[in-house]
Design an enzyme around this catalytic site. Sequence first.
Site, PDB file in Angstrom:
ATOM      1  N   HIS A 155       0.864  -1.188   0.000  1.00 20.39           N
ATOM      2  CA  HIS A 155       0.000   0.000   0.000  1.00 20.39           C
ATOM      3  C   HIS A 155       0.900   1.237   0.000  1.00 20.39           C
ATOM      4  CE1 HIS A 155      -2.695   3.020   1.861  1.00 20.39           C
ATOM      5  NE2 HIS A 155      -3.710   2.252   1.498  1.00 20.39           N
TER       6      HIS A 155
ATOM      7  N   CYS B 197      -4.656   2.565  -3.726  1.00 18.96           N
ATOM      8  CA  CYS B 197      -3.382   3.014  -3.135  1.00 18.96           C
ATOM      9  C   CYS B 197      -2.293   1.969  -3.303  1.00 18.96           C
ATOM     10  CB  CYS B 197      -3.537   3.366  -1.651  1.00 18.96           C
ATOM     11  SG  CYS B 197      -4.621   4.741  -1.355  1.00 18.96           S
TER      12      CYS B 197
ATOM     13  N   GLN C 223      -4.134  -4.733   7.247  1.00 14.00           N
ATOM     14  CA  GLN C 223      -5.167  -5.714   6.852  1.00 14.00           C
ATOM     15  C   GLN C 223      -4.996  -7.027   7.607  1.00 14.00           C
ATOM     16  OE1 GLN C 223      -7.691  -5.046   4.745  1.00 14.00           O
ATOM     17  NE2 GLN C 223      -6.972  -3.073   3.985  1.00 14.00           N
TER      18      GLN C 223
ATOM     19  N   ASP D 204       3.459  -4.317   7.705  1.00 13.16           N
ATOM     20  CA  ASP D 204       2.251  -3.503   7.628  1.00 13.16           C
ATOM     21  C   ASP D 204       1.084  -4.432   7.951  1.00 13.16           C
ATOM     22  OD1 ASP D 204      -0.074  -2.297   6.838  1.00 13.16           O
ATOM     23  OD2 ASP D 204       0.695  -1.518   4.945  1.00 13.16           O
TER      24      ASP D 204
ATOM     25  N   LYS E 191     -10.067  -0.055  10.615  1.00 12.61           N
ATOM     26  CA  LYS E 191     -10.317  -1.314   9.888  1.00 12.61           C
ATOM     27  C   LYS E 191     -10.613  -2.448  10.875  1.00 12.61           C
ATOM     28  CE  LYS E 191      -7.016   0.012   6.320  1.00 12.61           C
ATOM     29  NZ  LYS E 191      -7.704   0.598   5.190  1.00 12.61           N
TER      30      LYS E 191
HETATM   31  N1  PLP Z   1      -1.620  -0.522   4.602  1.00 13.03           N
HETATM   32  C1  PLP Z   1      -2.616  -1.227   4.069  1.00 13.03           C
HETATM   33  C2  PLP Z   1      -2.356  -2.629   3.590  1.00 13.03           C
HETATM   34  C3  PLP Z   1      -3.885  -0.659   3.966  1.00 13.03           C
HETATM   35  O1  PLP Z   1      -4.892  -1.360   3.421  1.00 13.03           O
HETATM   36  C4  PLP Z   1      -4.087   0.657   4.440  1.00 13.03           C
HETATM   37  C5  PLP Z   1      -5.408   1.318   4.301  1.00 13.03           C
HETATM   38  O2  PLP Z   1      -6.122   1.095   3.344  1.00 13.03           O
HETATM   39  C6  PLP Z   1      -3.021   1.344   5.017  1.00 13.03           C
HETATM   40  C7  PLP Z   1      -1.797   0.718   5.083  1.00 13.03           C
HETATM   41  C8  PLP Z   1      -3.161   2.730   5.547  1.00 13.03           C
HETATM   42  O3  PLP Z   1      -3.983   2.745   6.661  1.00 13.03           O
HETATM   43  P1  PLP Z   1      -4.466   4.145   7.290  1.00 13.03           P
HETATM   44  O4  PLP Z   1      -5.008   4.938   6.135  1.00 13.03           O
HETATM   45  O5  PLP Z   1      -5.501   3.767   8.269  1.00 13.03           O
HETATM   46  O6  PLP Z   1      -3.273   4.770   7.908  1.00 13.03           O
END
Ligand code: PLP
Length: 406
Positions: free
Chosen positions: A122, A364, A202, A199, A225
Amino acid sequence: MFDLQKIRADFPILSREVNGKPLTYLDNGASAQKPQVVIDAVTRAYTEEYANVHRGLHYLSNLATEKYESVRGTIARFLGVTDEDEIVLNSGTTEGINLVAYGWAMPRLQAGDEIVLSVMEHHANIVPWHFLRERQGVVLKWVDVDADVGLDPQAVIDAIGPKTKLVAVTHCSNVLGTVVDVKAITEGAHAKGVPVLVDGSQGAVHMPVDVQDIGCDFYAITGHKLYGPSGSGAIYIKSDRMAEMRPFIGGGDMIKEVSKDQVIYNDPPMKFEAGTPGIVQTIGLGVALDYLMDLGMDNVAAHEAEIRDYAMQRFAGLNWIQLQGTRPDKAAIFSFTLDGAGHAHDISTILDKKGVAVRAGHHCAGPLMDFLGVTATCRASFGLYNSKDEVDTLIEALELAHDLFA
Ligand code: PLP
């Protein structure tokens, strides 16, 4: 016992209609809905328990501080961490990864040093590393995914060279649901003396996570999430790594003393938590995690696996859908395009008319879209409250979209 009807009743929004149809909410990958216990906790925090934390000596401030600080322990339990001082509270995964980029990587990495990433990341686990590339000549080394869009741990380990200073990988792809063997990656990276950031934005939503078993150095999660409020989150940072970090955001709360000539920082983890935090959001996150732990993350994973298998079976019968990422052990997240259909946005608009909420776009994940050779997909991402009937509703709505475009 996983009582789906009872669970659905815990989420008031699920009983509303959208465009005259019952809501079928399949955009959990972007953000999940909140159970009544979280909504109540947020309301209670504002109506009965609110004051700023840490600084006051009055009753409400002490109460709010106690409630807020107890969440550190809840997050530690949720992630299988024994020392709650290894949990830094924040607004979510993006902030957590930026903390590592600014606090740990920036002072340590020099021109020519490498960070190993997968193409499935992401942007939150890409752009902070681009900052280091732009500003100090750090090299980003990309590992491709397989044809069925899995990430081979050995390919990541093989990409680690003498100049590699960090591996940063996702636990679960937000686009495809692909689950990454982050434990194997961590073992291989540590054998070469390289720390690992996971990360978990998810991953922590769809499966039980034991960070100490994974062994990684950093594990970032995001509250919204995890059925908690937006603007809440945390990052696990191994104490050895935390000791190596310099503070990122400066301000109140992260200091012991400030004078004209010097500043003495607070002890970790407070050293990395400047300013008034998301007090109520964090309290809500604690309640959401208790809710998940009461359900049992094993039970959540088992329910979502049933939904995934059923959805895979239904998708398999539709030869006009191109499903991206078909690994049988993935999370229940499905990205697809339709033969002959216009942009993914057009499909999602048609689904919306049927009350089905999905996401369309690049999610993203620019490098992954390039790898897949598409500019956008539709994504249906399931959560713990979704049912097989909702898979059927999605498929019916897709059949309608297909007929319209055929
Ligand atoms: N990493 C992953 C795999 C994500 O799906 C997301 C959000 O869609 C993020 C990071 C970023 O999360 P946040 O926008 O809550 O900081």
